[in-house]
Design a protein around this motif. Structure first.
Motif, PDB file in Angstrom:
ATOM      1  N   LYS A   1      44.586  27.510  48.497  1.00 41.47           N
ATOM      2  CA  LYS A   1      43.485  26.802  47.839  1.00 41.47           C
ATOM      3  C   LYS A   1      43.510  26.997  46.316  1.00 41.47           C
ATOM      4  O   LYS A   1      42.759  26.370  45.599  1.00 41.47           O
ATOM      5  N   GLY A   2      44.376  27.876  45.841  1.00 42.70           N
ATOM      6  CA  GLY A   2      44.445  28.175  44.416  1.00 42.70           C
ATOM      7  C   GLY A   2      44.584  26.968  43.512  1.00 42.70           C
ATOM      8  O   GLY A   2      43.858  26.845  42.511  1.00 42.70           O
ATOM      9  N   PRO A   3      45.491  26.027  43.808  1.00 44.88           N
ATOM     10  CA  PRO A   3      45.619  24.860  42.935  1.00 44.88           C
ATOM     11  C   PRO A   3      44.338  24.024  42.832  1.00 44.88           C
ATOM     12  O   PRO A   3      44.036  23.476  41.772  1.00 44.88           O
ATOM     13  N   THR A   4      43.582  23.960  43.919  1.00 45.41           N
ATOM     14  CA  THR A   4      42.317  23.226  43.895  1.00 45.41           C
ATOM     15  C   THR A   4      41.342  23.872  42.920  1.00 45.41           C
ATOM     16  O   THR A   4      40.695  23.185  42.121  1.00 45.41           O
ATOM     17  N   ILE A   5      41.255  25.202  42.965  1.00 43.40           N
ATOM     18  CA  ILE A   5      40.365  25.934  42.060  1.00 43.40           C
ATOM     19  C   ILE A   5      40.892  25.846  40.630  1.00 43.40           C
ATOM     20  O   ILE A   5      40.119  25.666  39.685  1.00 43.40           O
ATOM     21  N   ALA A   6      42.208  25.968  40.455  1.00 36.41           N
ATOM     22  CA  ALA A   6      42.808  25.882  39.115  1.00 36.41           C
ATOM     23  C   ALA A   6      42.535  24.514  38.486  1.00 36.41           C
ATOM     24  O   ALA A   6      42.217  24.432  37.289  1.00 36.41           O
TER      25      ALA A   6
ATOM     26  N   ALA B   1      58.699  31.602  27.549  1.00 39.62           N
ATOM     27  CA  ALA B   1      58.277  30.603  26.555  1.00 39.62           C
ATOM     28  C   ALA B   1      56.867  30.082  26.852  1.00 39.62           C
ATOM     29  O   ALA B   1      56.057  29.918  25.932  1.00 39.62           O
ATOM     30  N   LYS B   2      56.569  29.835  28.116  1.00 45.09           N
ATOM     31  CA  LYS B   2      55.233  29.346  28.501  1.00 45.09           C
ATOM     32  C   LYS B   2      54.148  30.364  28.172  1.00 45.09           C
ATOM     33  O   LYS B   2      53.078  30.024  27.666  1.00 45.09           O
ATOM     34  N   ILE B   3      54.415  31.634  28.466  1.00 47.36           N
ATOM     35  CA  ILE B   3      53.408  32.670  28.232  1.00 47.36           C
ATOM     36  C   ILE B   3      53.308  32.995  26.748  1.00 47.36           C
ATOM     37  O   ILE B   3      52.215  33.201  26.223  1.00 47.36           O
ATOM     38  N   GLU B   4      54.431  33.004  26.061  1.00 46.46           N
ATOM     39  CA  GLU B   4      54.440  33.292  24.619  1.00 46.46           C
ATOM     40  C   GLU B   4      53.603  32.284  23.839  1.00 46.46           C
ATOM     41  O   GLU B   4      52.878  32.652  22.911  1.00 46.46           O
ATOM     42  N   GLU B   5      53.683  31.003  24.188  1.00 44.09           N
ATOM     43  CA  GLU B   5      52.969  29.973  23.433  1.00 44.09           C
ATOM     44  C   GLU B   5      51.458  29.972  23.686  1.00 44.09           C
ATOM     45  O   GLU B   5      50.705  29.347  22.956  1.00 44.09           O
ATOM     46  N   ALA B   6      51.023  30.694  24.697  1.00 40.41           N
ATOM     47  CA  ALA B   6      49.591  30.731  25.038  1.00 40.41           C
ATOM     48  C   ALA B   6      48.797  31.539  24.022  1.00 40.41           C
ATOM     49  O   ALA B   6      49.279  32.532  23.475  1.00 40.41           O
ATOM     50  N   ASP B   7      47.565  31.098  23.807  1.00 38.35           N
ATOM     51  CA  ASP B   7      46.594  31.866  23.016  1.00 38.35           C
ATOM     52  C   ASP B   7      45.617  32.588  23.929  1.00 38.35           C
ATOM     53  O   ASP B   7      44.976  33.547  23.512  1.00 38.35           O
ATOM     54  N   ALA B   8      45.470  32.083  25.164  1.00 39.78           N
ATOM     55  CA  ALA B   8      44.511  32.648  26.116  1.00 39.78           C
ATOM     56  C   ALA B   8      44.943  32.262  27.525  1.00 39.78           C
ATOM     57  O   ALA B   8      45.726  31.331  27.708  1.00 39.78           O
ATOM     58  N   PHE B   9      44.391  32.996  28.489  1.00 45.09           N
ATOM     59  CA  PHE B   9      44.712  32.753  29.891  1.00 45.09           C
ATOM     60  C   PHE B   9      43.443  32.696  30.733  1.00 45.09           C
ATOM     61  O   PHE B   9      42.436  33.318  30.397  1.00 45.09           O
ATOM     62  N   ILE B  10      43.548  31.978  31.843  1.00 46.71           N
ATOM     63  CA  ILE B  10      42.612  32.126  32.952  1.00 46.71           C
ATOM     64  C   ILE B  10      43.478  32.328  34.187  1.00 46.71           C
ATOM     65  O   ILE B  10      44.360  31.514  34.487  1.00 46.71           O
ATOM     66  N   PHE B  11      43.270  33.454  34.847  1.00 47.12           N
ATOM     67  CA  PHE B  11      43.970  33.737  36.097  1.00 47.12           C
ATOM     68  C   PHE B  11      43.077  33.292  37.245  1.00 47.12           C
ATOM     69  O   PHE B  11      41.921  33.701  37.325  1.00 47.12           O
ATOM     70  N   VAL B  12      43.620  32.458  38.115  1.00 47.83           N
ATOM     71  CA  VAL B  12      42.915  32.021  39.318  1.00 47.83           C
ATOM     72  C   VAL B  12      43.550  32.773  40.472  1.00 47.83           C
ATOM     73  O   VAL B  12      44.732  32.587  40.776  1.00 47.83           O
ATOM     74  N   THR B  13      42.763  33.661  41.090  1.00 49.51           N
ATOM     75  CA  THR B  13      43.344  34.530  42.105  1.00 49.51           C
ATOM     76  C   THR B  13      42.506  34.647  43.360  1.00 49.51           C
ATOM     77  O   THR B  13      41.282  34.756  43.301  1.00 49.51           O
ATOM     78  N   ALA B  14      43.213  34.632  44.460  1.00 49.92           N
ATOM     79  CA  ALA B  14      42.592  34.963  45.744  1.00 49.92           C
ATOM     80  C   ALA B  14      42.589  36.477  45.873  1.00 49.92           C
ATOM     81  O   ALA B  14      43.191  37.185  45.057  1.00 49.92           O
ATOM     82  N   GLU B  15      41.895  36.961  46.874  1.00 50.12           N
ATOM     83  CA  GLU B  15      41.947  38.386  47.192  1.00 50.12           C
ATOM     84  C   GLU B  15      42.763  38.558  48.462  1.00 50.12           C
ATOM     85  O   GLU B  15      42.421  38.015  49.504  1.00 50.12           O
ATOM     86  N   TYR B  16      43.861  39.307  48.336  1.00 54.02           N
ATOM     87  CA  TYR B  16      44.721  39.628  49.475  1.00 54.02           C
ATOM     88  C   TYR B  16      44.701  41.140  49.659  1.00 54.02           C
ATOM     89  O   TYR B  16      45.116  41.870  48.753  1.00 54.02           O
ATOM     90  N   ASP B  17      44.260  41.606  50.780  1.00 48.82           N
ATOM     91  CA  ASP B  17      44.283  43.037  51.091  1.00 48.82           C
ATOM     92  C   ASP B  17      43.702  43.888  49.956  1.00 48.82           C
ATOM     93  O   ASP B  17      44.333  44.833  49.486  1.00 48.82           O
ATOM     94  N   TYR B  18      42.521  43.511  49.489  1.00 47.91           N
ATOM     95  CA  TYR B  18      41.774  44.257  48.470  1.00 47.91           C
ATOM     96  C   TYR B  18      42.419  44.221  47.084  1.00 47.91           C
ATOM     97  O   TYR B  18      42.098  45.031  46.221  1.00 47.91           O
ATOM     98  N   SER B  19      43.314  43.273  46.847  1.00 46.28           N
ATOM     99  CA  SER B  19      43.962  43.164  45.550  1.00 46.28           C
ATOM    100  C   SER B  19      44.321  41.700  45.307  1.00 46.28           C
ATOM    101  O   SER B  19      43.924  40.817  46.054  1.00 46.28           O
TER     102      SER B  19
END
Length: 190
Positions: free
Chosen positions: A16-21, A70-88
């Motif tokens: 479901k991550g892409p839907t939330i992203a 290159a993708k991460i270097e060019e970023a100024d900010a991030f949003i991580f969209v994460t599920a919870e798997y086994d308490y992490s």
């Protein structure tokens, strides 16, 4: 405009991550101030870390690592969209984070977490925040936590947030803009 990378962390079939992203990407675009790109780890498909030289050296051998860097270097900010798997958070995100070191530094990160249960992925948030700290990534206090995810996804597969989720996403994006502005000056002060 600041460059915001939204990282969708789940890779398994039926995720479901892409839907939330996509939802938070739309909110971020409407909020203003960010040029938004979604990075879907399921599509990027990074192999389990396979660089021979430690990432602190930035001596990448593989093309997939060079592109990811290159993708991460060019970023100024991030949003991580994460599920919870086994308490992490998912191993796919841990792997993607550990491919790099310097590219993450002095940038703010918002987190959108979710679970099918009542905890809304908050245990994943705590694990992720701890790991980001070691990379000099500033994770915001303001997060978006989505409990019982399936209640917000219709038969059409569309995510429909309630007022609380809309309010928390607006608050997080407002703070993300402020932190991006401040950390950009720190990053440039070498």
């Amino acid at each position: 405009m600041y460059k915001l990378k939204i990282i969708s962390s789940t890779v398994r079939p039926g995720r479901k991550g892409p839907t939330i992203a996509n939802w938070i990407a739309g909110v971020a675009k409407n909020h203003g101030g960010f040029e938004v790109e979604v990075l879907d780890l399921g599509e990027i498909n990074l192999p389990l870390m396979n660089e021979a030289v430690h990432p602190v050296m930035k001596q990448y051998e593989h093309e997939h690592t060079k592109k990811w860097s290159a993708k991460i270097e060019e970023a100024d900010a991030f949003i991580f969209v994460t599920a919870e798997y086994d308490y992490s958070y998912p191993a796919s995100l841990k792997n993607a984070i550990e491919y790099l070191v310097h590219e993450w530094a002095y940038k703010p990160a918002g987190i959108v977490s979710y679970s099918v249960g009542a905890f809304a992925g908050v245990r994943a948030v705590m694990s992720l925040k701890n790991d980001l700290l070691s990379l000099r990534t500033v994770s915001l206090a303001e997060t978006v936590n989505i409990p019982q995810l399936n209640q917000f996804i219709g038969d059409d597969g569309i995510f429909t947030p309630n007022e609380q989720l809309i309010a928390s996403s607006t608050t997080m994006l407002t703070q993300l803009t402020r932190w991006t502005k401040g950390l950009k000056s720190i990053k440039e002060d070498k």
